[in-house]
Each structure stands twice: as C-alpha cells, then as structure tokens.
Scaffold this motif. Structure first.
Motif, PDB file in Angstrom:
ATOM      1  N   THR A   1      19.925  61.919  66.728  1.00 58.90           N
ATOM      2  CA  THR A   1      19.991  61.829  65.270  1.00 58.90           C
ATOM      3  C   THR A   1      19.946  60.385  64.814  1.00 58.90           C
ATOM      4  OG1 THR A   1      21.306  63.862  65.153  1.00 58.90           O
ATOM      5  CG2 THR A   1      21.387  62.394  63.243  1.00 58.90           C
ATOM      6  N   GLU A   2      20.692  59.519  65.500  1.00 58.58           N
ATOM      7  CA  GLU A   2      20.792  58.125  65.085  1.00 58.58           C
ATOM      8  C   GLU A   2      19.465  57.387  65.248  1.00 58.58           C
ATOM      9  OE1 GLU A   2      23.934  54.513  66.050  1.00 58.58           O
ATOM     10  OE2 GLU A   2      24.600  56.605  66.145  1.00 58.58           O
ATOM     11  N   MET A   3      18.748  57.657  66.332  1.00 58.74           N
ATOM     12  CA  MET A   3      17.491  56.940  66.536  1.00 58.74           C
ATOM     13  C   MET A   3      16.397  57.464  65.619  1.00 58.74           C
ATOM     14  SD  MET A   3      17.068  58.300  70.408  1.00 58.74           S
ATOM     15  CE  MET A   3      15.466  58.961  70.918  1.00 58.74           C
ATOM     16  N   ARG A   4      16.397  58.783  65.320  1.00 58.62           N
ATOM     17  CA  ARG A   4      15.430  59.300  64.341  1.00 58.62           C
ATOM     18  C   ARG A   4      15.735  58.729  62.958  1.00 58.62           C
ATOM     19  NH1 ARG A   4      13.309  64.693  63.095  1.00 58.62           N
ATOM     20  NH2 ARG A   4      13.868  65.314  65.203  1.00 58.62           N
ATOM     21  N   ALA A   5      17.020  58.656  62.614  1.00 58.41           N
ATOM     22  CA  ALA A   5      17.401  58.084  61.319  1.00 58.41           C
ATOM     23  C   ALA A   5      16.913  56.646  61.193  1.00 58.41           C
ATOM     24  CB  ALA A   5      18.913  58.145  61.146  1.00 58.41           C
ATOM     25  N   ALA A   6      16.904  55.912  62.310  1.00 61.35           N
ATOM     26  CA  ALA A   6      16.458  54.515  62.267  1.00 61.35           C
ATOM     27  C   ALA A   6      14.989  54.419  61.880  1.00 61.35           C
ATOM     28  CB  ALA A   6      16.704  53.854  63.617  1.00 61.35           C
ATOM     29  N   VAL A   7      14.125  55.238  62.504  1.00 59.41           N
ATOM     30  CA  VAL A   7      12.699  55.126  62.176  1.00 59.41           C
ATOM     31  C   VAL A   7      12.381  55.752  60.815  1.00 59.41           C
ATOM     32  CG1 VAL A   7      11.887  54.868  64.539  1.00 59.41           C
ATOM     33  CG2 VAL A   7      12.089  57.169  63.550  1.00 59.41           C
ATOM     34  N   LEU A   8      13.200  56.697  60.361  1.00 54.81           N
ATOM     35  CA  LEU A   8      13.007  57.209  59.005  1.00 54.81           C
ATOM     36  C   LEU A   8      13.328  56.131  57.981  1.00 54.81           C
ATOM     37  CD1 LEU A   8      14.477  60.824  59.281  1.00 54.81           C
ATOM     38  CD2 LEU A   8      12.059  60.153  59.123  1.00 54.81           C
ATOM     39  N   HIS A   9      14.349  55.328  58.268  1.00 51.99           N
ATOM     40  CA  HIS A   9      14.659  54.206  57.379  1.00 51.99           C
ATOM     41  C   HIS A   9      13.499  53.209  57.369  1.00 51.99           C
ATOM     42  CE1 HIS A   9      17.469  51.571  55.164  1.00 51.99           C
ATOM     43  NE2 HIS A   9      16.815  50.602  55.783  1.00 51.99           N
ATOM     44  N   LEU A  10      12.950  52.937  58.547  1.00 47.57           N
ATOM     45  CA  LEU A  10      11.771  52.065  58.615  1.00 47.57           C
ATOM     46  C   LEU A  10      10.639  52.640  57.769  1.00 47.57           C
ATOM     47  CD1 LEU A  10      10.030  49.755  59.839  1.00 47.57           C
ATOM     48  CD2 LEU A  10       9.539  51.315  61.749  1.00 47.57           C
ATOM     49  N   ALA A  11      10.403  53.949  57.907  1.00 51.33           N
ATOM     50  CA  ALA A  11       9.290  54.578  57.205  1.00 51.33           C
ATOM     51  C   ALA A  11       9.489  54.565  55.693  1.00 51.33           C
ATOM     52  CB  ALA A  11       9.117  56.020  57.687  1.00 51.33           C
ATOM     53  N   PHE A  12      10.621  55.050  55.226  1.00 52.80           N
ATOM     54  CA  PHE A  12      10.826  55.235  53.794  1.00 52.80           C
ATOM     55  C   PHE A  12      11.253  53.950  53.089  1.00 52.80           C
ATOM     56  CE2 PHE A  12      11.525  59.744  55.175  1.00 52.80           C
ATOM     57  CZ  PHE A  12      10.446  60.289  54.492  1.00 52.80           C
ATOM     58  N   ALA A  13      12.256  53.271  53.615  1.00 51.33           N
ATOM     59  CA  ALA A  13      12.747  52.055  52.963  1.00 51.33           C
ATOM     60  C   ALA A  13      11.892  50.850  53.312  1.00 51.33           C
ATOM     61  CB  ALA A  13      14.204  51.794  53.361  1.00 51.33           C
ATOM     62  N   GLY A  14      11.407  50.803  54.551  1.00 54.07           N
ATOM     63  CA  GLY A  14      10.662  49.625  54.987  1.00 54.07           C
ATOM     64  C   GLY A  14       9.194  49.650  54.641  1.00 54.07           C
ATOM     65  N   LEU A  15       8.547  50.826  54.791  1.00 52.99           N
ATOM     66  CA  LEU A  15       7.095  50.909  54.638  1.00 52.99           C
ATOM     67  C   LEU A  15       6.671  51.681  53.396  1.00 52.99           C
ATOM     68  CD1 LEU A  15       6.137  51.688  58.362  1.00 52.99           C
ATOM     69  CD2 LEU A  15       6.151  49.467  57.214  1.00 52.99           C
ATOM     70  N   GLY A  16       7.602  52.303  52.713  1.00 53.28           N
ATOM     71  CA  GLY A  16       7.248  53.037  51.504  1.00 53.28           C
ATOM     72  C   GLY A  16       6.562  54.356  51.765  1.00 53.28           C
ATOM     73  N   ALA A  17       6.921  55.033  52.855  1.00 53.47           N
ATOM     74  CA  ALA A  17       6.352  56.348  53.144  1.00 53.47           C
ATOM     75  C   ALA A  17       6.752  57.347  52.068  1.00 53.47           C
ATOM     76  CB  ALA A  17       6.820  56.839  54.517  1.00 53.47           C
ATOM     77  N   GLN A  18       5.927  58.354  51.891  1.00 49.67           N
ATOM     78  CA  GLN A  18       6.227  59.448  50.967  1.00 49.67           C
ATOM     79  C   GLN A  18       6.612  60.723  51.697  1.00 49.67           C
ATOM     80  OE1 GLN A  18       2.731  59.774  48.516  1.00 49.67           O
ATOM     81  NE2 GLN A  18       3.049  57.775  47.546  1.00 49.67           N
ATOM     82  N   GLN A  19       6.140  60.871  52.946  1.00 50.20           N
ATOM     83  CA  GLN A  19       6.410  62.078  53.723  1.00 50.20           C
ATOM     84  C   GLN A  19       6.604  61.702  55.192  1.00 50.20           C
ATOM     85  OE1 GLN A  19       6.347  65.429  52.559  1.00 50.20           O
ATOM     86  NE2 GLN A  19       5.940  64.804  50.437  1.00 50.20           N
ATOM     87  N   ALA A  20       7.457  62.476  55.884  1.00 50.00           N
ATOM     88  CA  ALA A  20       7.593  62.375  57.331  1.00 50.00           C
ATOM     89  C   ALA A  20       7.528  63.781  57.903  1.00 50.00           C
ATOM     90  CB  ALA A  20       8.915  61.719  57.726  1.00 50.00           C
TER      91      ALA A  20
END
Length: 224
Positions: free
Chosen positions: A126-145
């Motif tokens: 859970t913790e490592m998936r949460a890390a890359v989701l933060h990268l995607a949404f907060a860091g890269l501006g993703a709209q969907q995962a």
C-alpha cells in the motif's frame, strides 16, 4: 559530469514514512534480482499474466535484470516505464513501477509491483503504491491511474480498494493454460484527492519533467 546530468531520472526520489523509492543503481538491481530468485509469491498461484516467476530461480533473476535494462533503453517521453526499487532501512524489498503512453496528452498512468515473499503482509504494498500515485497526481498532474489484479489476488485488490480505486470491468486471460479473470481498476484524480493518503516527499522531479512528456514550465502542484 554526474550520471544525473545525462539521466535525470537517477536523481528522482520518493520517500514515505518507511520507504524510499528510486531508480536502482547496479548493486540495488542485483539485490532485486536476487530477491526475485528467492521467490515473489506462493508457487501454487500465479498473479502475473506473463508467468515470469514460473522460471527457475536463476532465470527469474536474469529476467529482472533484462527487464529493467530494456525499459531504460526504450525510454521515450511519449512511451515510458519507470521501475523504482523499494528500500526499507536501506534494504531492497521489492519494486514499484509506473508507466504511460502519450502521457502529456492522455494524463493516464498504469502501475505494477512486487515484493519479496519475506516482506508480504506488512502494508508495504500500500505504501509503495501510494508513493507512485503521489508522483502521478501531485507531481505529474495525472488525471487517471489504472491497475488490475486477478480475482483470486486478494492482497493486490485490497491495496487498490484501500487507495480508492473503483472497479472498471474485467478481462479474461489464459494463465498456466487455464482461464483467469482479471479485475480492472481505475482511480481518478478527484477520488485520490478526497481519500486518505500516505505522506510522500518527492525529490529531483523538476529536471525529469521533459522525460515524462511535460514541459519544465508545467504548473503542477506537489513538485519538489
């Protein structure tokens, strides 16, 4: 000149309360390959569509090395796969991937991961998936995962649902010459923003933005 000067991704770091995620150096990649050789899951089940873990230990290790090298060599801003090694107290415990095609246009990422068997059951997935989701949404501006897991893989499905993913249909595959049903999952930025999140810090992202198909001037929250 340092490696980061030519390959900025080498300077990217994600940190959570217990973990560090980064592009592996050669020693860490060897440690990850050895972890795969020791076993990734119960041999009685097969959670992956490509059954790479059914191979002999030495071939599992070799496939890890080749997969990472292949992703490095094939990297393009319009088609990339970032595979980060996951460290706990400096020890390699697994890998977390995130990838996309035409991210600058589609703003959608997919994820995949595995942990060494000795590290299952501690909430690290859970913790490592949460890390890359933060990268995607907060860091890269993703709209969907998006993600997916076979319906008998309760651990992976549990991680996704804990993080707010919603069911997105099914797919039928052949795994070990038998039919298998894969549950697709999807997480929108709005759902991610409204959910409970693991604290994540990002280091070295700004220099990497063009490598993800984004301009350095992109106005994205969460960059560090």
């Amino acid at each position: 000149m340092s490696l980061v000067s030519h390959w900025p991704l080498a300077g990217l770091r994600l940190t959570t309360p217990r973990l560090e995620l980064r592009l592996p150096d050669l020693d860490q990649l060897v440690a990850l390959a050895s972890l795969a050789a020791d076993g990734v899951h119960d041999p009685a089940v097969q959670p992956f569509t490509v059954a790479w873990t059914d191979a002999a230990p030495e071939h599992r290790a070799q496939s890890v090395l080749q997969y990472h090298w292949r992703c490095w060599g094939a990297w393009k801003p319009e088609d990339w796969e970032l595979n980060l090694v996951v460290l706990r107290d400096g020890v390699v415990v697994g890998t977390q991937g995130i990838g996309a095609r035409d991210f600058g246009i589609r703003r959608e990422v997919g994820t995949g991961s595995w942990l060494g068997r000795a590290y299952h059951g501690h909430g690290l997935g859970t913790e490592m998936r949460a890390a890359v989701l933060h990268l995607a949404f907060a860091g890269l501006g993703a709209q969907q995962a998006v993600s997916g897991a076979y319906i008998d893989n309760s651990a992976s499905l549990g991680v996704s649902r804990k993080l707010g993913y919603r069911d997105d249909g099914i797919e039928r595959h052949a795994v070990r010459s038998k039919p298998a049903v894969l549950q697709r999952l999807r997480l929108a930025a709005e759902q991610w923003q409204g959910g409970q999140r693991v604290p994540v810090a990002i280091e070295g992202l700004r220099e990497c933005l063009p490598w993800f198909g984004l301009g350095e001037e992109a106005d994205i929250q969460g960059r560090h």
